[in-house]
Scaffold this active site. Structure first.
Site, PDB file in Angstrom:
ATOM      1  N   LYS A   1     -12.342  -6.778  19.431  1.00 22.33           N
ATOM      2  CA  LYS A   1     -13.036  -5.497  19.623  1.00 22.33           C
ATOM      3  C   LYS A   1     -14.235  -5.645  20.578  1.00 22.33           C
ATOM      4  O   LYS A   1     -14.584  -4.688  21.271  1.00 22.33           O
ATOM      5  CB  LYS A   1     -13.444  -4.900  18.276  1.00 22.33           C
ATOM      6  CG  LYS A   1     -12.248  -4.439  17.423  1.00 22.33           C
ATOM      7  CD  LYS A   1     -11.436  -3.307  18.082  1.00 22.33           C
ATOM      8  CE  LYS A   1     -10.273  -2.829  17.221  1.00 22.33           C
ATOM      9  NZ  LYS A   1      -9.477  -1.764  17.842  1.00 22.33           N
TER      10      LYS A   1
ATOM     11  N   TYR B   1     -10.742 -10.781  14.906  1.00 20.77           N
ATOM     12  CA  TYR B   1     -10.759  -9.315  15.010  1.00 20.77           C
ATOM     13  C   TYR B   1     -11.995  -8.867  15.790  1.00 20.77           C
ATOM     14  O   TYR B   1     -11.897  -8.038  16.701  1.00 20.77           O
ATOM     15  CB  TYR B   1     -10.733  -8.679  13.609  1.00 20.77           C
ATOM     16  CG  TYR B   1     -10.753  -7.165  13.656  1.00 20.77           C
ATOM     17  CD1 TYR B   1      -9.719  -6.454  14.284  1.00 20.77           C
ATOM     18  CD2 TYR B   1     -11.804  -6.436  13.081  1.00 20.77           C
ATOM     19  CE1 TYR B   1      -9.744  -5.062  14.337  1.00 20.77           C
ATOM     20  CE2 TYR B   1     -11.825  -5.051  13.123  1.00 20.77           C
ATOM     21  CZ  TYR B   1     -10.795  -4.368  13.756  1.00 20.77           C
ATOM     22  OH  TYR B   1     -10.817  -2.994  13.824  1.00 20.77           O
TER      23      TYR B   1
HETATM   24  N1  LIG Z   1      -9.774   1.427   9.325  1.00 19.12           N
HETATM   25  C1  LIG Z   1     -10.921   0.934   9.729  1.00 19.12           C
HETATM   26  O1  LIG Z   1     -11.827   0.616   8.918  1.00 19.12           O
HETATM   27  C2  LIG Z   1     -11.197   0.801  11.206  1.00 19.12           C
HETATM   28  C3  LIG Z   1     -12.534   0.592  11.599  1.00 19.12           C
HETATM   29  C4  LIG Z   1     -12.805   0.452  12.954  1.00 19.12           C
HETATM   30  C5  LIG Z   1     -11.782   0.510  13.867  1.00 19.12           C
HETATM   31  N2  LIG Z   1     -10.483   0.694  13.466  1.00 19.12           N
HETATM   32  C6  LIG Z   1      -9.449   0.698  14.502  1.00 19.12           C
HETATM   33  O2  LIG Z   1      -8.757   1.933  14.454  1.00 19.12           O
HETATM   34  C7  LIG Z   1      -7.421   1.764  14.943  1.00 19.12           C
HETATM   35  C8  LIG Z   1      -6.446   2.403  13.981  1.00 19.12           C
HETATM   36  O3  LIG Z   1      -6.542   1.731  12.726  1.00 19.12           O
HETATM   37  P1  LIG Z   1      -6.252   2.447  11.337  1.00 19.12           P
HETATM   38  O4  LIG Z   1      -7.476   2.293  10.517  1.00 19.12           O
HETATM   39  O5  LIG Z   1      -5.671   3.780  11.536  1.00 19.12           O
HETATM   40  O6  LIG Z   1      -5.169   1.431  10.742  1.00 19.12           O
HETATM   41  P2  LIG Z   1      -3.672   1.661  10.200  1.00 19.12           P
HETATM   42  O7  LIG Z   1      -3.636   2.755   9.210  1.00 19.12           O
HETATM   43  O8  LIG Z   1      -3.202   0.307   9.792  1.00 19.12           O
HETATM   44  O9  LIG Z   1      -2.899   2.142  11.507  1.00 19.12           O
HETATM   45  C9  LIG Z   1      -2.682   1.264  12.573  1.00 19.12           C
HETATM   46  C10 LIG Z   1      -1.633   1.850  13.491  1.00 19.12           C
HETATM   47  O10 LIG Z   1      -1.382   0.893  14.546  1.00 19.12           O
HETATM   48  C11 LIG Z   1       0.011   0.710  14.657  1.00 19.12           C
HETATM   49  N3  LIG Z   1       0.339  -0.604  15.192  1.00 19.12           N
HETATM   50  C12 LIG Z   1       0.051  -1.816  14.674  1.00 19.12           C
HETATM   51  N4  LIG Z   1       0.545  -2.790  15.461  1.00 19.12           N
HETATM   52  C13 LIG Z   1       1.155  -2.163  16.505  1.00 19.12           C
HETATM   53  C14 LIG Z   1       1.837  -2.602  17.643  1.00 19.12           C
HETATM   54  N5  LIG Z   1       2.005  -3.907  17.904  1.00 19.12           N
HETATM   55  N6  LIG Z   1       2.341  -1.687  18.515  1.00 19.12           N
HETATM   56  C15 LIG Z   1       2.181  -0.358  18.276  1.00 19.12           C
HETATM   57  N7  LIG Z   1       1.535   0.126  17.208  1.00 19.12           N
HETATM   58  C16 LIG Z   1       1.032  -0.772  16.333  1.00 19.12           C
HETATM   59  C17 LIG Z   1       0.560   0.932  13.247  1.00 19.12           C
HETATM   60  O11 LIG Z   1       1.906   1.378  13.292  1.00 19.12           O
HETATM   61  P3  LIG Z   1       3.206   0.485  13.104  1.00 19.12           P
HETATM   62  O12 LIG Z   1       2.910  -0.495  12.014  1.00 19.12           O
HETATM   63  O13 LIG Z   1       4.246   1.501  12.757  1.00 19.12           O
HETATM   64  O14 LIG Z   1       3.443  -0.137  14.443  1.00 19.12           O
HETATM   65  C18 LIG Z   1      -0.313   2.077  12.774  1.00 19.12           C
HETATM   66  O15 LIG Z   1       0.222   3.309  13.210  1.00 19.12           O
HETATM   67  C19 LIG Z   1      -7.243   0.255  15.146  1.00 19.12           C
HETATM   68  O16 LIG Z   1      -7.425  -0.052  16.515  1.00 19.12           O
HETATM   69  C20 LIG Z   1      -8.362  -0.347  14.312  1.00 19.12           C
HETATM   70  O17 LIG Z   1      -8.764  -1.610  14.792  1.00 19.12           O
HETATM   71  C21 LIG Z   1     -10.175   0.853  12.155  1.00 19.12           C
END
Ligand SMILES: NC(=O)c1ccc[n+]([C@@H]2O[C@H](COP(=O)([O-])OP(=O)(O)OC[C@H]3O[C@@H](n4cnc5c(N)ncnc54)[C@H](OP(=O)(O)O)[C@@H]3O)[C@@H](O)[C@H]2O)c1
Length: 269
Positions: free
Chosen positions: A172, A168
């Site tokens: 990033k 991961y």
């Molecule tokens: N939460 C954290 O602590 C955190 C921290 C730093 C960065 N981020 C980043 O923020 C972003 C959003 O994460 P989140 O926290 O909102 O997580 P989340 O609630 O799990 O949402 C992730 C989204 O990505 C979609 N997704 C996953 N695989 C996909 C694919 N192959 N094609 C299209 N869509 C896909 C999922 O939808 P479907 O399953 O419907 O496809 C979901 O809508 C990510 O890039 C993550 O790395 C998160």
């Protein structure tokens, strides 16, 4: 939240594509853009789960009668589907102004030697290769039209690697490098390249990371007060509503009890 008197004006009639809009930060960002623009906006919302997108579309349309939205299943890791998706957009959604590259995930916490190849592929295919493939297609059109913004969802994991996060974190760090190169390549355009890098945000992220185990996912936040998806959505909307001479190039956003990927203050009660 107010983004200044000019924000709604700056967003008026803009077409915004958000990947991973079915949950978490992507969903919250769609709602935040709609609120900031008073519904005077066009949203393209994609992810793999159509039902979630339909629910989001219904929520948006029932609050903002003037809002236009287009939902579509797009799995960004299936690179061959990206071009057809873009060329099949309804004509009124084709001139995208803002791309939010949000779809992404961490899977598992296995250490090097024990990481499943399937998980490595999924993380790289989604977070890196899919994000790059979509950006490559969109940037061609952005350059022709001198369009607005590309927002990249980075992470503290892209700056501070930790044990159990080798893949991961690598994805990033890759996103960060790609984003910096892109910003430099686009220096002679009006296109702004914006990276938003959160710390711990409570979304479905930890559920996905723990292979669907909701209890284990909850434990990640025990004794902590994580960020919410809305906290990050506000930063995305803020960054993309600044005056066109201003680029919020990078932001690292922590909850107040976090200071690095692994330095957290855990409350004892
Ligand atoms: N939460 C954290 O602590 C955190 C921290 C730093 C960065 N981020 C980043 O923020 C972003 C959003 O994460 P989140 O926290 O909102 O997580 P989340 O609630 O799990 O949402 C992730 C989204 O990505 C979609 N997704 C996953 N695989 C996909 C694919 N192959 N094609 C299209 N869509 C896909 C999922 O939808 P479907 O399953 O419907 O496809 C979901 O809508 C990510 O890039 C993550 O790395 C998160």
């Amino acid at each position: 939240m107010s983004y200044g008197t000019k924000a709604a004006e700056r967003l008026a009639n803009k077409i915004i594509l958000i990947t991973g809009a079915s949950a978490g930060i992507g969903r919250a960002t769609a709602l935040e853009y709609a609120a900031a623009a008073n519904g005077n906006i066009k949203l393209i919302l994609v992810a793999r789960r159509l039902q979630n997108l339909q629910k989001l579309q219904n929520d948006l349309q029932s609050t903002y009668k003037n809002l236009k939205s287009h939902i579509s299943v797009l799995d960004v890791s299936k690179i061959e589907t990206i071009k057809p998706f873009l060329s099949n957009l309804p004509s009124e959604f084709q001139k995208i102004d803002i791309l939010v590259n949000n779809a992404g995930k961490a899977i598992g916490k296995a250490q090097v030697g024990d990481i499943e190849q399937e998980d490595i592929n999924d993380m790289f295919d989604t977070n890196v290769k899919g994000m790059i493939a979509l950006t490559q297609e969109i940037v061609k059109d952005f350059k022709k039209r001198n369009a607005d913004d590309i927002v990249q969802l980075g992470s503290i994991a892209g700056r501070d690697a930790y044990p159990g996060g080798a893949i991961y974190c690598a994805t990033k760090f890759a996103l960060k490098a790609f984003t910096e190169s892109l910003r430099k390549e686009l220096i002679n355009t009006n296109i702004r390249v914006i990276e938003v890098a959160p710390g711990a945000v409570e979304t479905e992220f930890s559920i996905v990371r723990n292979y669907g185990d909701v209890e284990k996912a909850k434990q990640v936040y025990d004794g902590r007060i994580p960020l919410t998806a809305e906290d990050i959505a506000e930063v995305i909307v803020f960054a993309t509503t600044r005056r066109s001479n201003t680029v919020i190039a990078e932001t690292v956003i922590f909850p107040t009890d976090q200071a690095s990927a692994s330095h957290n203050y855990i409350r004892k009660n």
